[in-house]
Design a protein around this motif. Structure first.
Motif, PDB file in Angstrom:
ATOM      1  N   LEU A  17      39.369  36.264  66.638  1.00  0.00           N
ATOM      2  CA  LEU A  17      38.213  36.697  67.414  1.00  0.00           C
ATOM      3  C   LEU A  17      38.635  37.683  68.495  1.00  0.00           C
ATOM      4  O   LEU A  17      39.738  37.609  69.030  1.00  0.00           O
ATOM      5  CB  LEU A  17      37.518  35.497  68.062  1.00  0.00           C
ATOM      6  CG  LEU A  17      37.048  34.374  67.131  1.00  0.00           C
ATOM      7  CD1 LEU A  17      36.506  33.206  67.940  1.00  0.00           C
ATOM      8  CD2 LEU A  17      36.006  34.894  66.151  1.00  0.00           C
ATOM      9  N   VAL A  63      31.238  38.319  71.192  1.00  0.00           N
ATOM     10  CA  VAL A  63      32.364  37.970  70.327  1.00  0.00           C
ATOM     11  C   VAL A  63      32.321  38.774  69.045  1.00  0.00           C
ATOM     12  O   VAL A  63      31.249  39.016  68.469  1.00  0.00           O
ATOM     13  CB  VAL A  63      32.326  36.462  70.008  1.00  0.00           C
ATOM     14  CG1 VAL A  63      33.380  36.098  68.963  1.00  0.00           C
ATOM     15  CG2 VAL A  63      32.541  35.646  71.276  1.00  0.00           C
ATOM     16  N   THR A  64      33.501  39.194  68.570  1.00  0.00           N
ATOM     17  CA  THR A  64      33.644  39.859  67.275  1.00  0.00           C
ATOM     18  C   THR A  64      34.689  39.102  66.457  1.00  0.00           C
ATOM     19  O   THR A  64      35.513  38.361  67.005  1.00  0.00           O
ATOM     20  CB  THR A  64      34.097  41.318  67.436  1.00  0.00           C
ATOM     21  OG1 THR A  64      35.396  41.341  68.068  1.00  0.00           O
ATOM     22  CG2 THR A  64      33.111  42.111  68.282  1.00  0.00           C
ATOM     23  N   GLY A  65      34.656  39.264  65.137  1.00  0.00           N
ATOM     24  CA  GLY A  65      35.650  38.640  64.279  1.00  0.00           C
ATOM     25  C   GLY A  65      35.010  37.686  63.287  1.00  0.00           C
ATOM     26  O   GLY A  65      33.818  37.781  62.976  1.00  0.00           O
ATOM     27  N   ARG A  78      43.762  39.411  71.087  1.00  0.00           N
ATOM     28  CA  ARG A  78      42.951  38.673  70.126  1.00  0.00           C
ATOM     29  C   ARG A  78      43.080  37.178  70.391  1.00  0.00           C
ATOM     30  O   ARG A  78      44.070  36.702  70.955  1.00  0.00           O
ATOM     31  CB  ARG A  78      43.398  38.943  68.684  1.00  0.00           C
ATOM     32  CG  ARG A  78      43.384  40.388  68.269  1.00  0.00           C
ATOM     33  CD  ARG A  78      41.992  40.905  68.078  1.00  0.00           C
ATOM     34  NE  ARG A  78      41.296  40.244  66.972  1.00  0.00           N
ATOM     35  CZ  ARG A  78      40.024  40.500  66.656  1.00  0.00           C
ATOM     36  NH1 ARG A  78      39.318  41.357  67.366  1.00  0.00           N
ATOM     37  NH2 ARG A  78      39.460  39.876  65.638  1.00  0.00           N
ATOM     38  N   THR A 107      25.577  37.010  64.729  1.00  0.00           N
ATOM     39  CA  THR A 107      26.299  35.937  64.058  1.00  0.00           C
ATOM     40  C   THR A 107      25.685  35.734  62.690  1.00  0.00           C
ATOM     41  O   THR A 107      24.464  35.570  62.562  1.00  0.00           O
ATOM     42  CB  THR A 107      26.195  34.617  64.850  1.00  0.00           C
ATOM     43  OG1 THR A 107      26.725  34.799  66.155  1.00  0.00           O
ATOM     44  CG2 THR A 107      26.955  33.503  64.138  1.00  0.00           C
TER      45      THR A 107
END
Length: 348
Positions: free
Chosen positions: A266, A274-276, A244, A331
């Motif tokens: 993230l 990207v995730t988070g 992460r 996003t």
């Protein structure tokens, strides 16, 4: 009675006079032999490292290589040096100079006195010139090695036919990479001071004639897993190991508009995006979001909706607090979808 003649004194040996010079000469000969041997070892290690990179899919080349610096240093000069990694990122320099002390052959200072060009996989090359362009590379046994870059009074010029680059110039640019083997972490730090935005771009619309500053400090967990045959493979291995990116500090100042973040975590999804989430503070967010809509970064409908959300959350000093989510490839700012999440690598 006669007195006997005294015994004439013996002539003093000259060996003691010349012995220090002889010893100094022997030491110089031994040091010279050791330096040339170490120079050969440095060249051999460099060639072995380049071959390892080539087997991993990197393109590394130079026109000429010279090694000097006798008696206490190694000075390596490469002309027309080129490095290209498998996903398309690259670096080129007409002259690349490296220096290390004989006593510390794994700690290098690198400079590009005639400037350099970085190549974007999508967007093309950008030429970089400046008063100072240098870097250091040390602690090669750590994961990752310690790397620092410093640029002073930089100018950025996209090559003919290349896509625009957000910055036209910057007073100072710094990049630092540090490893911590005990915690299996890597620290990534980026700083841009007194940047001047290219007026045709988004930053130019927001900042106008005022300077742009950028700060980004993050910690990457499970950094030892960040390895592979190319960039996408390394990211997938890192993500698969639970890696992460934990935000420590981030901020973009463009004129009066400010985007700041002090926390967030993230990752990277299977789609390469990207995730988070990030907890952010926004100053003059409506203006920045309107500019994003006008320049096509965000669809105008979404930009207007996000500007309304930010305006509703504004407190003192025109500062709004919100959460930016990166999920399902999108996003979002609060409940408003702004567009696709940033892409870390292209699927193949």
């Amino acid at each position: 009675m006669s007195v006997p003649d005294p015994t004439p004194p013996r002539k003093r040996s000259r060996l003691g006079l010349f012995l220090p010079f002889v010893l100094a000469g022997l030491v110089a000969i031994a040091w010279t032999a050791a330096w040339f041997w170490a120079r050969g070892e440095a060249q051999a290690r460099m060639d072995a490292g380049v071959e390892t990179l080539r087997r991993a899919g990197y393109q590394v080349s130079w026109k000429e290589r010279s090694v000097g610096g006798y008696p206490f240093r190694f000075n390596i000069t490469l002309t027309e040096a080129r490095v290209r990694e498998p996903s398309g990122w690259g670096l080129e320099a007409p002259v690349l100079e490296g220096q290390a002390r004989v006593s510390s052959p794994t700690s290098w200072v690198i400079a590009a006195p005639q400037g350099a060009t970085f190549v974007r996989p999508v967007g093309g090359p950008v030429q970089v010139t400046g008063k100072v362009i240098r870097a250091s590379l040390t602690h090669l046994s750590e994961t990752p090695p310690r790397f620092s870059f410093e640029g002073v009074d930089l100018a950025f010029q996209p090559a003919a036919g290349a896509q625009p680059f957000g910055l036209q110039a910057a007073k100072r640019v710094e990049f630092h990479l540090r490893g911590n083997d005990e915690l299996d972490e890597g620290l990534v730090s980026v700083r841009v001071d007194e940047g001047r935005a290219r007026l045709a771009g988004l930053l130019g619309r927001i900042a106008g004639e005022r300077p742009v500053s950028i700060v980004w400090n993050t910690t990457l967990t499970k950094i030892s897993a960040f390895q592979g045959r190319d960039w996408p493979d390394a990211v997938r291995r890192w993500t698969g190991a639970g890696g992460r990116m934990n935000l420590r500090e981030a901020g973009v100042t463009a004129g009066e508009a400010v985007l700041g973040a002090s926390s967030g975590s993230l990752g990277v999804g299977a789609d390469g995006r990207v995730t988070g989430s990030l907890d952010v503070t926004l100053r003059q967010a409506p203006r920045a979001l309107d500019a994003m809509g006008e320049t096509g970064v965000i669809a105008q409908e979404q930009a207007a909706a996000a500007a309304a959300v930010a305006e509703a959350r504004e407190g003192a000093g025109e500062v709004a607090r919100a959460v930016i989510y990166f999920q399902a490839g999108q996003t979002t700012l609060g409940p408003v979808a702004l567009g696709p999440a940033p892409k870390v690598y292209e699927l193949r």
